[in-house]
Scaffold this active site. Structure first.
Site, mmCIF file in Angstrom:
data_model
loop_
_atom_site.group_PDB
_atom_site.id
_atom_site.type_symbol
_atom_site.label_atom_id
_atom_site.label_comp_id
_atom_site.label_asym_id
_atom_site.label_seq_id
_atom_site.Cartn_x
_atom_site.Cartn_y
_atom_site.Cartn_z
ATOM 1 N N GLY A 96 0.599 -1.242 0.181
ATOM 2 C CA GLY A 96 0.031 0.745 -0.356
ATOM 3 C C GLY A 96 0.782 1.311 -0.213
ATOM 4 C CD GLU A 97 2.703 6.224 0.527
ATOM 5 O OE1 GLU A 97 3.904 6.389 0.258
ATOM 6 O OE2 GLU A 97 2.857 6.100 2.111
ATOM 7 C CB CYS A 99 5.075 -3.844 -1.153
ATOM 8 S SG CYS A 99 5.737 -2.809 -3.174
ATOM 9 N NE ARG A 145 7.863 5.062 0.586
ATOM 10 C CZ ARG A 145 7.253 6.599 0.878
ATOM 11 N NH1 ARG A 145 7.952 7.786 0.933
ATOM 12 N NH2 ARG A 145 6.467 6.522 -0.253
ATOM 13 C CB ILE A 160 3.127 -1.846 -7.124
ATOM 14 C CG1 ILE A 160 2.351 -3.333 -8.453
ATOM 15 C CG2 ILE A 160 1.703 -1.238 -7.830
ATOM 16 C CD1 ILE A 160 1.130 -3.802 -7.551
ATOM 17 C CG HIS A 218 2.238 -6.427 -4.502
ATOM 18 N ND1 HIS A 218 1.548 -5.907 -3.317
ATOM 19 C CD2 HIS A 218 3.166 -5.220 -4.553
ATOM 20 C CE1 HIS A 218 1.484 -4.411 -3.269
ATOM 21 N NE2 HIS A 218 2.445 -4.363 -3.814
ATOM 22 C CD GLU A 238 -0.621 -8.700 -2.863
ATOM 23 O OE1 GLU A 238 0.431 -8.859 -2.463
ATOM 24 O OE2 GLU A 238 -0.576 -7.891 -2.269
#
Ligand code: GLN
Length: 204
Positions: A51-52, A83, A112, A141, A182, A184
């Protein structure tokens, strides 16, 4: 899996929560969303999703979860960060916001958004020996990479980059697992199964 299926939480403040819940169930766990300290007490393992990371760090504070998560990780709760979740497990984060926090669960420096603008997002087949001989399709991503690791960290996978370096993208230190990609978002549940094996090892 049998009645002894572990209960595994997915930190559900922000990011790709549903994908991890689905993969954990497919890998044989009872998967639950975790937003509150009470829910955290019920789990045998925890996933910090992508996510972030700076938003997640703020939400951890806002929900009173920073302390409880840090405490359970300190007690040895198995954890898997993907991530943004990898960033939250680092001992040092580069190129983040000055007010961002993290858990220092793995002795590693993480940068990051490290793969740069042109290749913000990409996919590649990656050899990850502990998952078996078949390479894994991995999706990155706006991913971080691991710049350095301490002596107790096992490097599980690296990718070659355009600057001629191999960059570390999957690591494990004891009960803590992290990937820059990721798993998932593909059909492959081997990384989640590997995490469930870690949980089984920790609780047996
Ligand atoms: N770039 C994001 C961050 O810094 C991570 C991206 C992701 O989780 N897909 O938190």
């Amino acid at each position: 899996m049998s009645a002894a299926a572990p209960t595994v939480g997915v930190l559900a403040l922000q990011g790709d929560i549903a994908g991890h819940l689905r993969h954990l169930e497919r890998a044989g766990a009872r998967a639950v969303a975790v937003r509150r300290p009470g829910e955290l007490r019920e789990v045998n393992g925890l996933v910090l999703p992508g996510g972030e990371s700076t938003a997640m760090s703020r939400l951890l504070d806002a929900h009173g979860m920073q302390g409880p998560v840090a405490e359970r990780l300190g007690d040895g709760l198995p954890v898997y960060g993907s991530c943004a979740g990898m960033i939250l497990l680092a001992s040092l984060v580069l190129d983040t916001r000055p007010d961002a926090g993290w858990f220092s669960a793995i002795d590693m420096t993480v940068r990051r958004n490290a793969f740069g603008r042109q290749v913000d997002s990409f996919e590649t087949d990656l050899a990850i020996p502990p998952l078996g001989p078949e390479p894994m399709r991995t999706v990155f991503i706006r991913a971080p990479w691991v710049e350095t690791v301490g002596p107790d960290v096992d490097v599980l996978a690296s990718v070659p980059t355009s600057d001629g370096h191999d960059r570390i993208v999957a690591v494990r230190q004891g009960h803590a697992l992290a990937t820059a990609f990721h798993p998932e978002v593909t059909d492959d549940v081997r990384m989640h199964r590997y995490f469930l094996d870690m949980i089984a090892g920790a609780t047996s």
